[in-house]
Design a protein around this motif. Structure first.
Motif, short mmCIF file in Angstrom:
data_model
loop_
_atom_site.label_atom_id
_atom_site.label_comp_id
_atom_site.label_asym_id
_atom_site.label_seq_id
_atom_site.Cartn_x
_atom_site.Cartn_y
_atom_site.Cartn_z
N GLY A 243 -37.56 73.89 -1.63
CA GLY A 243 -37.26 72.69 -0.86
C GLY A 243 -35.79 72.32 -0.91
N MET A 244 -35.47 71.21 -0.22
CA MET A 244 -34.10 70.69 -0.29
C MET A 244 -34.18 69.21 -0.60
SD MET A 244 -33.07 70.95 3.71
CE MET A 244 -34.09 70.28 5.02
N ALA A 245 -33.31 68.79 -1.52
CA ALA A 245 -33.38 67.42 -2.03
C ALA A 245 -32.15 66.62 -1.66
CB ALA A 245 -33.52 67.45 -3.55
N SER A 246 -32.38 65.33 -1.46
CA SER A 246 -31.25 64.41 -1.26
C SER A 246 -31.33 63.35 -2.34
CB SER A 246 -31.39 63.78 0.13
OG SER A 246 -30.72 62.55 0.18
N ILE A 247 -30.22 63.18 -3.07
CA ILE A 247 -30.11 62.02 -3.96
C ILE A 247 -29.07 61.14 -3.30
CG2 ILE A 247 -29.52 61.17 -6.26
CD1 ILE A 247 -30.02 63.83 -7.41
N GLY A 248 -29.48 59.94 -2.87
CA GLY A 248 -28.48 59.13 -2.19
C GLY A 248 -29.02 57.82 -1.70
N HIS A 249 -28.21 57.15 -0.90
CA HIS A 249 -28.52 55.81 -0.42
C HIS A 249 -28.90 55.82 1.06
CE1 HIS A 249 -27.05 53.92 -4.14
NE2 HIS A 249 -26.20 54.92 -4.15
N ASN A 250 -29.23 56.98 1.60
CA ASN A 250 -29.58 57.09 3.03
C ASN A 250 -28.59 56.31 3.89
OD1 ASN A 250 -31.88 58.61 2.32
ND2 ASN A 250 -33.02 56.74 1.94
N VAL A 251 -27.31 56.59 3.68
CA VAL A 251 -26.23 55.79 4.27
C VAL A 251 -26.24 55.75 5.80
CG1 VAL A 251 -24.62 55.76 2.34
CG2 VAL A 251 -24.71 57.77 3.84
N THR A 252 -26.89 56.75 6.41
CA THR A 252 -26.98 56.75 7.87
C THR A 252 -27.82 55.56 8.36
OG1 THR A 252 -26.80 59.15 7.83
CG2 THR A 252 -27.68 58.19 9.86
N PHE A 253 -28.71 55.08 7.46
CA PHE A 253 -29.64 54.01 7.85
C PHE A 253 -29.27 52.66 7.23
CE2 PHE A 253 -31.75 58.10 8.07
CZ PHE A 253 -32.28 58.09 9.36
N GLY A 254 -28.02 52.46 6.89
CA GLY A 254 -27.60 51.16 6.34
C GLY A 254 -26.75 51.35 5.11
#
Ligand SMILES: Cc1cc2nc3c(=O)[nH]c(=O)nc-3n(C[C@H](O)[C@H](O)[C@H](O)COP(=O)(O)O)c2cc1C
Ligand SMILES: Nc1ncnc2c1ncn2[C@@H]1O[C@H](COP(=O)(O)OP(=O)(O)O)[C@@H](O)[C@H]1O
Length: 316
Positions: A243-254
């Motif tokens: 799989g592929m993982a994202s650790i973050g604040h989903n900055v595209t959505f706010g």
């Protein structure tokens, strides 16, 4: 593997009828340096047909003497992970001492008399810089240990393991994790860095993007890699998937979203809310990006998928 939890002052009977070889240390990460200590103890135990044990602590010793920042109070390997790794290395028993002020405050001689001398030990093994008991006011190093044990227990000190001329240490690995250097972390651990969590609900955005993601909730003390995108493998219910993982604040959505760990699993179509997941962090792909459109994010995710699949394929 038997786990024996102890609280100071200890009133429990310690030791086994058969003498033991004991490796001592906090061992956060159980990295290559720690493994060298435990393997040394194991080889002595094997040669002498003795039991192999570890003496460790339930939390960072530093909890007792300072207020700690997030990095220092987090862990590379939480308690259960550490115990599983020790068991897989052939350790037969572990003494886990609750690291309290009362425990720390005893003189090295008192520690040796209360603990080591009552454990029916043939040999103790530790890293060259290991200390025990109150090391501010007393000699508490490996050189002093033979006299404290009245030469009745063999004392073996193991030299530091290095990589790129620098000592392998838990602090170094924590810094590499915080900087996203997963490949380096994995080489210093001598295995893939893993974390464990619970699969919970997110904002149901993933499925609309065409990339559903498991949202993984971690223990607050588990140190995670730096914000960004990673190739991973996940273990759910004894099955492994890429799989592929994202650790973050989903900055595209706010701009004020909380930090989340989300994983799109390849060739996978199950509802797994409520399952436990073990994540194997393989490598870092890129930084988190704030996209001007959802379409650009989707395009990037397609690209991330190609890169991740190639990586996983080449690993086979
Ligand atoms: C591999 C991967 C990379 C991602 N990269 C980014 C990114 O660079 N920027 C961003 O804003 N969101 C990124 N996301 C997060 C998506 O915004 C997130 O998966 C989506 O908001 C779904 O959220 P949900 O689980 O709450 O439904 C990424 C997600 C994945 C799985
Ligand atoms: N390929 C996949 N990767 C990740 N999760 C998947 C996949 N296929 C189905 N799922 C399921 O879908 C859920 C994620 O969907 P998503 O729209 O991202 O919702 P939410 O963000 O609310 O969890 C996962 O928790 C899982 O149960």
């Amino acid at each position: 593997m038997e786990i024996i939890t102890l609280h100071h002052p200890n009133h429990r009977q310690l030791g086994f009828s058969k003498p033991s070889v004991l490796a001592m240390g906090f061992f956060d990460g159980v990295h290559l340096g720690h493994q060298a200590v435990i393997k040394k103890a194991k080889s002595i135990a094997k040669a002498k047909h003795l039991k192999l044990g570890v003496l460790t602590y339930d939390h960072h010793p530093a909890v007792v003497y300072q207020k700690m920042d997030y990095l220092s109070k987090s862990y590379i390997t939480l308690y259960h992970t550490k115990m599983n790794i020790l068991a897989s290395m052939g350790v037969q028993f572990v003494y886990v001492i609750n690291y309290t002020y009362a425990f720390q405050n005893q003189s090295p001689k008192a520690f040796v008399n209360h603990y080591l001398m009552n454990m029916n030990l043939d040999t103790v093994v530790a890293g060259f810089d290991h200390t025990y008991g109150d090391n501010q006011n007393h000699d508490a190093d490996m050189k002093a240990l033979p006299s404290y044990v009245h030469h009745q227990i063999n004392v073996v000190s193991v030299d530091d393991r290095t990589a790129n001329y620098h000592k392998i240490s838990s602090t170094r690995i924590k810094n590499d994790l915080s900087n996203g250097n997963i490949a380096t972390v994995n080489s210093l651990l001598g295995r893939c860095f893993t974390t464990n969590g619970l699969i919970v609900h997110g904002y149901a955005r993933g499925r609309k993007l065409g990339f559903p993601t498991i949202n993984v909730e971690h223990n607050q003390y588990q140190l995670l890699p730096k914000v960004g995108v990673y190739v991973v493998e996940v273990e759910i219910n004894h099955h492994f998937y890429g799989g592929m993982a994202s650790i973050g604040h989903n900055v595209t959505f706010g701009n004020s979203n909380p930090i989340t760990v989300e994983i799109n699993i390849f060739n996978f179509h199950q509802n797994v809310y409520g399952e436990k997941v073990k994540i194997y962090w393989d490598d870092r792909i890129r930084n988190q990006i704030k996209f001007d459109s959802v379409d650009s994010l989707i395009k990037q995710l397609r690209n991330d998928q190609v890169i991740s699949m190639k990586y996983l394929q080449s690993k086979k």
